[in-house]
Design an enzyme around this catalytic site. Sequence first.
Site, mmCIF file in Angstrom:
data_model
loop_
_atom_site.group_PDB
_atom_site.id
_atom_site.type_symbol
_atom_site.label_atom_id
_atom_site.label_comp_id
_atom_site.label_asym_id
_atom_site.label_seq_id
_atom_site.Cartn_x
_atom_site.Cartn_y
_atom_site.Cartn_z
ATOM 1 N N TRP A 104 0.817 -1.220 0.000
ATOM 2 C CA TRP A 104 0.000 0.000 0.000
ATOM 3 C C TRP A 104 0.844 1.261 0.000
ATOM 4 O O TRP A 104 0.565 2.196 -0.762
ATOM 5 C CB TRP A 104 -0.995 -0.013 1.164
ATOM 6 C CG TRP A 104 -2.074 -1.022 0.934
ATOM 7 C CD1 TRP A 104 -2.338 -2.131 1.681
ATOM 8 C CD2 TRP A 104 -3.021 -1.052 -0.152
ATOM 9 N NE1 TRP A 104 -3.388 -2.848 1.133
ATOM 10 C CE2 TRP A 104 -3.825 -2.210 0.008
ATOM 11 C CE3 TRP A 104 -3.271 -0.220 -1.246
ATOM 12 C CZ2 TRP A 104 -4.845 -2.548 -0.880
ATOM 13 C CZ3 TRP A 104 -4.291 -0.558 -2.132
ATOM 14 C CH2 TRP A 104 -5.065 -1.696 -1.943
ATOM 15 N N ASP A 188 -1.684 6.661 6.164
ATOM 16 C CA ASP A 188 -2.747 5.778 5.661
ATOM 17 C C ASP A 188 -2.984 4.734 6.747
ATOM 18 O O ASP A 188 -2.205 3.806 6.920
ATOM 19 C CB ASP A 188 -2.310 5.119 4.347
ATOM 20 C CG ASP A 188 -3.317 4.084 3.841
ATOM 21 O OD1 ASP A 188 -4.348 3.860 4.515
ATOM 22 O OD2 ASP A 188 -3.069 3.506 2.766
ATOM 23 N N LYS A 212 -12.360 -1.664 6.055
ATOM 24 C CA LYS A 212 -11.520 -2.603 6.781
ATOM 25 C C LYS A 212 -12.014 -2.723 8.224
ATOM 26 O O LYS A 212 -12.302 -3.798 8.697
ATOM 27 C CB LYS A 212 -10.047 -2.153 6.749
ATOM 28 C CG LYS A 212 -9.503 -1.866 5.348
ATOM 29 C CD LYS A 212 -9.325 -3.116 4.517
ATOM 30 C CE LYS A 212 -9.083 -2.891 3.030
ATOM 31 N NZ LYS A 212 -8.110 -1.926 2.634
#
Length: 376
Positions: A104, A188, A212
């Site tokens: 990511w 993030d 999530k």
Amino acid sequence: MTRPWNFSAGPSALPEPVLRTAAAEMLDWHGSGMSVMEMSHRGKQFVQICSEAEADLRELMGISDDYAVMFMQGGGTAENAIVPLNLLATRPAQKADFVLTGIWSAKSYKECMRYGDAQVAATSGVAARVGGVEQGAYTWVPRPETWQVRKDASYLHCCSNETIGGVEFMNWPTPADLGAPDVPLVVDASSHFLSRPMSVDRTGMIFAGAQKNAGPAGVTIVIVRRDLIGHALPICPSAFDYANVAPEHSMFNTPPTYAIYIAGLVFKWLKQLGGLAQIEGQNIVKAEALYGYFGQTDFYRLPVHPSVQSRMNVPFFLPDPTLDAAFLQGAEARGLMQLKGHKTVGGMRASIYNAMPLAGVVALIDYLKDFERSHG
Ligand SMILES: *Cc1c(COP(=O)(O)O)cnc(C)c1O
């Protein structure tokens, strides 16, 4: 109906009480005669839902008024573009630095390169010996003393929980600790957002796709220090310019109303439990149970360095990939779903977010033991 244990990395399990409330309110929200899905985003009922969600989130995380809270769209992937479009020009050099610790953060870096001068401050994308242990790429975190942060950078980006690799930053070093005090930290936090208290006031901004650990897919939670707003590049789409979204309280355009409502129910569920310190306690118990079991056996292999093993996403390998299919089949037969690892990593991954009770982790451990007994 018994629900299976859902170990999906996202979209992932939601707290059952939240689903029950949503079901009860589906046709008629609080006597309105309407589903939340059917309401105007500018009507007083939805405005109330949205402002309560924001207030509850501020309370849970201790977010001061120095920060704007926005409910946006596009997920973490879109924020990878939206962040540089908004933040690169906060300082004249228009540079951004990145700590790469997994797939990511590497994606965020690549996306930023499309808009400006992006540079890697540190990377764990190579095999290395860490504390005497041989580690593969993206299974460890470079020591903060080695990060090369440019003093004139507009921000330093990191991903505080790499969902695919299962690497979690237990502490967020700030650029001040790294000798670059004017560089705000951008985090993030998609996959461990609301799993523990977080020091918002040590960051420039935090973003998280809700699916999530905070709600359904469709809403992205964006928390930005207000002084960083108002510097968007001219090419920034107006719907993604924080200077448009923040003053309109996420109503610059039609926000993902139902997803905001469900996320708001998750915030209320967390408040009722006692807040983020409380849920962190539960998450520690679950993670210690699972990692504790893995520590007692040589059958399964954990790829991530023990100092940064995620409490949310736990990748593990069987001794031989030819066992994977039988493992997954046996798991599903016991109601243990979605344990297959990400295709880029292989093996297995158990995501044990806030909504996964300890009983689900215990059921997984029982299965791991039985599978070892029959295949070890
Ligand atoms: C899932 C995830 C993303 C991407 O989210 P999308 O909603 O698919 O765009 C970004 N960062 C992290 C850490 C994630 O877990």
